[in-house]
Design a protein around this motif. Structure first.
Motif, mmCIF file in Angstrom:
data_model
loop_
_atom_site.group_PDB
_atom_site.id
_atom_site.type_symbol
_atom_site.label_atom_id
_atom_site.label_comp_id
_atom_site.label_asym_id
_atom_site.label_seq_id
_atom_site.Cartn_x
_atom_site.Cartn_y
_atom_site.Cartn_z
ATOM 1 N N ASP A 8 0.827 -1.210 0.000
ATOM 2 C CA ASP A 8 0.000 0.000 0.000
ATOM 3 C C ASP A 8 0.863 1.264 0.000
ATOM 4 O OD1 ASP A 8 -2.728 -0.500 -0.249
ATOM 5 O OD2 ASP A 8 -2.955 -1.070 1.845
ATOM 6 N N LEU A 9 1.866 1.287 0.860
ATOM 7 C CA LEU A 9 2.728 2.465 0.957
ATOM 8 C C LEU A 9 3.478 2.721 -0.349
ATOM 9 C CD1 LEU A 9 4.277 2.051 4.543
ATOM 10 C CD2 LEU A 9 2.526 3.686 3.823
ATOM 11 N N THR A 10 3.773 1.636 -1.061
ATOM 12 C CA THR A 10 4.547 1.759 -2.298
ATOM 13 C C THR A 10 3.811 2.538 -3.376
ATOM 14 O OG1 THR A 10 5.774 -0.269 -1.816
ATOM 15 C CG2 THR A 10 5.709 0.396 -4.117
ATOM 16 N N THR A 11 2.516 2.676 -3.247
ATOM 17 C CA THR A 11 1.772 3.477 -4.229
ATOM 18 C C THR A 11 2.058 4.971 -4.063
ATOM 19 O OG1 THR A 11 -0.182 3.573 -2.786
ATOM 20 C CG2 THR A 11 -0.076 1.776 -4.383
ATOM 21 N N PHE A 12 2.702 5.341 -2.933
ATOM 22 C CA PHE A 12 2.991 6.759 -2.680
ATOM 23 C C PHE A 12 4.456 7.055 -2.394
ATOM 24 C CE2 PHE A 12 -1.506 6.229 -1.593
ATOM 25 C CZ PHE A 12 -2.067 7.226 -2.357
ATOM 26 N N ILE A 13 5.180 6.062 -1.872
ATOM 27 C CA ILE A 13 6.597 6.286 -1.566
ATOM 28 C C ILE A 13 7.413 5.140 -2.182
ATOM 29 C CG2 ILE A 13 6.091 7.524 0.565
ATOM 30 C CD1 ILE A 13 6.833 5.039 2.148
ATOM 31 N N PRO A 14 8.748 5.299 -2.342
ATOM 32 C CA PRO A 14 9.574 4.255 -2.951
ATOM 33 C C PRO A 14 9.472 2.925 -2.190
ATOM 34 C CG PRO A 14 10.790 6.312 -2.815
ATOM 35 C CD PRO A 14 9.525 6.516 -2.035
ATOM 36 N N PRO A 15 9.529 1.792 -2.909
ATOM 37 C CA PRO A 15 9.357 0.479 -2.283
ATOM 38 C C PRO A 15 10.284 0.212 -1.102
ATOM 39 C CG PRO A 15 9.349 0.274 -4.670
ATOM 40 C CD PRO A 15 9.714 1.694 -4.363
ATOM 41 N N LYS A 16 11.565 0.570 -1.251
ATOM 42 C CA LYS A 16 12.506 0.273 -0.166
ATOM 43 C C LYS A 16 12.169 1.051 1.104
ATOM 44 C CE LYS A 16 16.360 0.790 -2.653
ATOM 45 N NZ LYS A 16 17.800 0.762 -3.004
ATOM 46 N N ARG A 17 11.665 2.276 0.941
ATOM 47 C CA ARG A 17 11.258 3.046 2.118
ATOM 48 C C ARG A 17 9.971 2.479 2.711
ATOM 49 N NH1 ARG A 17 11.214 8.466 0.310
ATOM 50 N NH2 ARG A 17 9.146 9.105 1.012
ATOM 51 N N ALA A 18 9.093 1.993 1.845
ATOM 52 C CA ALA A 18 7.863 1.359 2.318
ATOM 53 C C ALA A 18 8.187 0.101 3.130
ATOM 54 C CB ALA A 18 6.973 1.012 1.134
ATOM 55 N N ILE A 19 9.138 -0.682 2.646
ATOM 56 C CA ILE A 19 9.559 -1.890 3.357
ATOM 57 C C ILE A 19 10.205 -1.530 4.689
ATOM 58 C CG2 ILE A 19 11.179 -3.843 3.258
ATOM 59 C CD1 ILE A 19 10.671 -3.798 0.160
ATOM 60 N N LEU A 20 10.962 -0.447 4.689
ATOM 61 C CA LEU A 20 11.586 0.028 5.931
ATOM 62 C C LEU A 20 10.518 0.340 6.979
ATOM 63 C CD1 LEU A 20 14.134 1.118 7.472
ATOM 64 C CD2 LEU A 20 13.614 3.346 6.444
ATOM 65 N N ARG A 21 9.484 1.081 6.577
ATOM 66 C CA ARG A 21 8.445 1.502 7.521
ATOM 67 C C ARG A 21 7.540 0.347 7.963
ATOM 68 N NH1 ARG A 21 11.548 5.511 8.542
ATOM 69 N NH2 ARG A 21 11.567 7.175 6.982
ATOM 70 N N ALA A 22 7.173 -0.523 7.005
ATOM 71 C CA ALA A 22 6.175 -1.551 7.296
ATOM 72 C C ALA A 22 6.766 -2.836 7.869
ATOM 73 C CB ALA A 22 5.401 -1.892 6.026
ATOM 74 N N ILE A 23 8.045 -3.109 7.543
ATOM 75 C CA ILE A 23 8.630 -4.388 7.966
ATOM 76 C C ILE A 23 9.884 -4.200 8.821
ATOM 77 C CG2 ILE A 23 9.606 -6.580 7.161
ATOM 78 C CD1 ILE A 23 7.945 -6.273 4.601
ATOM 79 N N VAL A 24 10.885 -3.521 8.267
ATOM 80 C CA VAL A 24 12.200 -3.451 8.915
ATOM 81 C C VAL A 24 12.124 -2.808 10.299
ATOM 82 C CG1 VAL A 24 14.529 -2.495 8.758
ATOM 83 C CG2 VAL A 24 13.410 -3.420 6.712
ATOM 84 N N ASP A 25 11.479 -1.659 10.392
ATOM 85 C CA ASP A 25 11.463 -0.927 11.656
ATOM 86 C C ASP A 25 10.651 -1.609 12.754
ATOM 87 O OD1 ASP A 25 13.159 0.982 10.765
ATOM 88 O OD2 ASP A 25 11.630 2.498 10.334
ATOM 89 N N LYS A 26 9.928 -2.676 12.412
ATOM 90 C CA LYS A 26 9.195 -3.436 13.432
ATOM 91 C C LYS A 26 10.083 -4.475 14.115
ATOM 92 C CE LYS A 26 4.653 -3.100 11.205
ATOM 93 N NZ LYS A 26 3.565 -3.864 10.531
ATOM 94 N N LEU A 27 11.234 -4.767 13.505
ATOM 95 C CA LEU A 27 12.130 -5.788 14.037
ATOM 96 C C LEU A 27 12.985 -5.220 15.160
ATOM 97 C CD1 LEU A 27 13.212 -7.347 10.621
ATOM 98 C CD2 LEU A 27 11.403 -8.127 12.166
ATOM 99 N N ASP A 28 13.365 -6.081 16.092
ATOM 100 C CA ASP A 28 14.117 -5.625 17.266
ATOM 101 C C ASP A 28 15.631 -5.715 17.079
ATOM 102 O OD1 ASP A 28 11.795 -5.067 18.766
ATOM 103 O OD2 ASP A 28 11.593 -7.178 19.324
ATOM 104 N N GLU A 29 16.089 -6.724 16.366
ATOM 105 C CA GLU A 29 17.526 -6.949 16.251
ATOM 106 C C GLU A 29 18.099 -6.260 15.015
ATOM 107 O OE1 GLU A 29 18.777 -10.970 16.521
ATOM 108 O OE2 GLU A 29 17.411 -11.467 18.179
ATOM 109 N N ASP A 30 19.234 -5.584 15.200
ATOM 110 C CA ASP A 30 19.894 -4.899 14.086
ATOM 111 C C ASP A 30 20.305 -5.894 12.993
ATOM 112 O OD1 ASP A 30 19.622 -2.472 15.320
ATOM 113 O OD2 ASP A 30 21.626 -2.489 16.215
ATOM 114 N N ARG A 31 20.676 -7.102 13.405
ATOM 115 C CA ARG A 31 21.070 -8.128 12.435
ATOM 116 C C ARG A 31 19.901 -8.460 11.500
ATOM 117 N NH1 ARG A 31 19.806 -13.238 12.248
ATOM 118 N NH2 ARG A 31 18.876 -13.138 14.340
#
Length: 290
Positions: A253-276
């Motif tokens: 959904d976010l990708t329809t308005f912002i770049p895919p990699k940033r959408a993945i960052l907001r929706a998936i990556v930033d929800k994870l706890d470990e930096d690895r």
């Protein structure tokens, strides 16, 4: 409960074993969830039609709640929900007493909870994340979940026997933080159905139907990303949160308005706890998306 609860058109398809019939698939799709294989929907319909309780077991974000909503839609049954947590108590299940006024006179009224409502109205009861509740709380509804379909309301002493169409669907995320193993007495009251992640063409269809993303190239890339994330979870490289289908749909959904990699960052990556894990998912995104 029996198949008479189902719409006439579904009854006929079920009786004729036409689960692959295009019309049946359309009706399932209308409910919002397409199971990864037809056996899931067949077995769930069969169990509920026979008056069994079903326990949907699977990773977070696999679509268990959507599955329950689809079953509710197929059976044309409203559904009352219980969201379990460590704070779940008898009032959360059965209801509570409250003060009210009638003709300037104070009275005590009882506000029914989801268990009371679903039993009295003969509808589905959905118990989400059932293994998040404290072990001492759920035995209260053991009688609701077995052949008796009866409970004594601890707040009113009323004996409640469920109406004929009453049915129970529960969901569980095993191994999730804050969960506890279900005791055998509770688990034995359910038919267990494993709900895996949706992948491939079905995931592509889900993205097309459930998000605003229309670019087929991007949709295919998100399907590939999902496959890679699920593989990493199975290999122990990532936690289940990383492969959540719900999070993936948010990213689409976010990708329809912002770049895919940033959408993945907001929706998936930033929800994870470990930096690895964050770096791993970000690397997958960098590989797939320009």
């Amino acid at each position: 409960m029996n198949t008479d609860s189902l719409p006439q058109e579904i009854q006929q398809l079920v009786k004729n074993n036409q689960y692959k019939h295009e019309h049946f698939q359309d009706l399932i799709r209308d409910g919002g969830y397409m199971p990864p294989n037809e056996e899931l929907i067949i077995d769930a319909i069969t169990a509920l039609s026979m008056g069994k309780n079903i326990l949907l077991k699977g990773p977070t974000g696999a679509g268990k709640t959507k599955f329950a909503e689809t079953l509710s839609s197929l059976f044309q049954q409203p559904m009352f929900s219980v969201n379990c947590s460590v704070d779940l108590d008898a009032e959360s299940l059965m209801g509570f007493k409250t003060l009210s006024y009638e003709n300037d006179k104070q009275t005590i009224d009882f506000v029914p909870g989801p268990v009371t409502n679903s039993m009295k109205h003969g509808t589905f009861l959905y118990i989400d994340e059932i293994n998040m509740a404290k072990p001492e709380t759920l035995p209260l509804i053991n009688g609701v979940l077995d052949y008796r379909r009866t409970i004594t309301n601890p707040f009113t002493n009323e004996i409640i026997t469920a109406q004929e169409q009453f049915g129970v669907i529960a969901a569980i995320n095993e191994g999730y933080i804050g969960t506890v193993p279900l005791n055998e007495a509770l688990k034995n009251r359910f038919i267990v159905i494993d709900v895996p992640y949706i992948q491939g063409d079905q995931l592509k269809q889900l993205i097309s139907n459930s998000t605003k993303l229309e670019d087929e190239t991007l949709i295919n890339l998100f399907v590939t990303l999902s496959k890679d994330l699920i593989t990493a979870v199975e290999q122990g490289k990532l936690s289940e949160d990383a492969a959540s289908i719900r999070a993936l749909l948010d990213a689409c959904d976010l990708t329809t308005f912002i770049p895919p990699k940033r959408a993945i960052l907001r929706a998936i990556v930033d929800k994870l706890d470990e930096d690895r894990e964050k770096a791993f998912v970000q690397n997958l995104a960098d590989t797939l998306f320009d």
